[in-house]
Design a protein around this motif. Structure first.
Motif, PDB file in Angstrom:
ATOM      1  N   LEU A   5       0.848  -1.182   0.000  1.00  0.00           N
ATOM      2  CA  LEU A   5       0.000   0.000   0.000  1.00  0.00           C
ATOM      3  C   LEU A   5       0.886   1.234   0.000  1.00  0.00           C
ATOM      4  O   LEU A   5       1.865   1.304   0.737  1.00  0.00           O
ATOM      5  CB  LEU A   5      -0.918   0.007   1.220  1.00  0.00           C
ATOM      6  N   ASP A   9      -3.161   5.667  -2.570  1.00  0.00           N
ATOM      7  CA  ASP A   9      -4.019   4.524  -2.884  1.00  0.00           C
ATOM      8  C   ASP A   9      -5.387   4.691  -2.232  1.00  0.00           C
ATOM      9  O   ASP A   9      -5.494   5.152  -1.105  1.00  0.00           O
ATOM     10  CB  ASP A   9      -3.404   3.219  -2.368  1.00  0.00           C
ATOM     11  N   LYS A  10      -6.436   4.284  -2.950  1.00  0.00           N
ATOM     12  CA  LYS A  10      -7.783   4.284  -2.378  1.00  0.00           C
ATOM     13  C   LYS A  10      -7.973   2.944  -1.681  1.00  0.00           C
ATOM     14  O   LYS A  10      -7.794   1.890  -2.295  1.00  0.00           O
ATOM     15  CB  LYS A  10      -8.824   4.476  -3.465  1.00  0.00           C
ATOM     16  N   VAL A  11      -8.311   2.984  -0.384  1.00  0.00           N
ATOM     17  CA  VAL A  11      -8.421   1.765   0.413  1.00  0.00           C
ATOM     18  C   VAL A  11      -9.760   1.700   1.129  1.00  0.00           C
ATOM     19  O   VAL A  11     -10.459   2.698   1.268  1.00  0.00           O
ATOM     20  CB  VAL A  11      -7.275   1.673   1.455  1.00  0.00           C
ATOM     21  N   GLU A  24      -8.509   7.765   1.078  1.00  0.00           N
ATOM     22  CA  GLU A  24      -7.223   7.774   0.391  1.00  0.00           C
ATOM     23  C   GLU A  24      -6.106   7.844   1.420  1.00  0.00           C
ATOM     24  O   GLU A  24      -6.204   8.587   2.400  1.00  0.00           O
ATOM     25  CB  GLU A  24      -7.153   8.981  -0.548  1.00  0.00           C
ATOM     26  N   ILE A  71      -6.769  -2.511  -0.586  1.00  0.00           N
ATOM     27  CA  ILE A  71      -6.879  -1.595  -1.713  1.00  0.00           C
ATOM     28  C   ILE A  71      -8.199  -1.864  -2.444  1.00  0.00           C
ATOM     29  O   ILE A  71      -8.704  -2.990  -2.435  1.00  0.00           O
ATOM     30  CB  ILE A  71      -5.653  -1.739  -2.635  1.00  0.00           C
ATOM     31  N   ASP A  73     -10.318  -2.059  -5.904  1.00  0.00           N
ATOM     32  CA  ASP A  73     -10.089  -2.230  -7.348  1.00  0.00           C
ATOM     33  C   ASP A  73     -11.069  -1.362  -8.140  1.00  0.00           C
ATOM     34  O   ASP A  73     -11.860  -0.609  -7.572  1.00  0.00           O
ATOM     35  CB  ASP A  73     -10.183  -3.710  -7.758  1.00  0.00           C
ATOM     36  N   VAL A  81      -3.115  -7.370  -3.017  1.00  0.00           N
ATOM     37  CA  VAL A  81      -2.132  -6.858  -3.959  1.00  0.00           C
ATOM     38  C   VAL A  81      -1.071  -7.916  -4.210  1.00  0.00           C
ATOM     39  O   VAL A  81      -0.582  -8.551  -3.276  1.00  0.00           O
ATOM     40  CB  VAL A  81      -1.473  -5.576  -3.414  1.00  0.00           C
ATOM     41  N   ILE A 101      -1.980  -1.811 -10.861  1.00  0.00           N
ATOM     42  CA  ILE A 101      -2.402  -0.678 -10.026  1.00  0.00           C
ATOM     43  C   ILE A 101      -1.493   0.500 -10.310  1.00  0.00           C
ATOM     44  O   ILE A 101      -0.309   0.397 -10.309  1.00  0.00           O
ATOM     45  CB  ILE A 101      -2.333  -1.067  -8.537  1.00  0.00           C
TER      46      ILE A 101
END
Length: 101
Positions: A5, A9-11, A24, A71, A73, A81, A101
């Motif tokens: 991560l 990254d959008k989690v 984010e 994360i 998708d 990941v 990604i």
């Protein structure tokens, strides 16, 4: 070990009081195994007034463990990941869709 991560990254949160919330990543602390996600795990901190700012109770995002984050998708689902070689470069990819990604 490579970081799965990264900042930006959008989690989605998998466990805890904010389970299901998305945000984010603002900061990653690999040595501590934690990350700060905007709008998630927010606590109120008391601040004294300074010359430039007013005092009071301020909401501050606190660190959350990396194991509690996944994360998101392109379909909006949580995914793991993986790493693979794309030519000469090592890239991260979503395990659910296989997209880079």
């Amino acid at each position: 070990m490579a970081a799965k991560l990264k900042k930006g990254d959008k989690v989605v949160v998998l466990a805890g009081k904010d389970k299901g919330k998305q945000g984010e990543i603002a900061t990653v602390m690999p040595a501590k195994g934690k990350a700060i996600v905007e709008g998630v795990n927010v606590a109120l901190r008391h601040a004294k007034p300074t010359q430039g700012e007013q005092g009071g109770r301020k909401p501050v995002a606190m660190p959350i463990d990396l194991s509690n984050l996944a994360i998101v998708d392109k379909n909006g689902k949580a995914t793991r990941v993986g790493f693979r070689m794309d030519g000469d470069k090592k890239v991260r990819f979503a395990k659910t869709t296989g997209d880079v990604i």
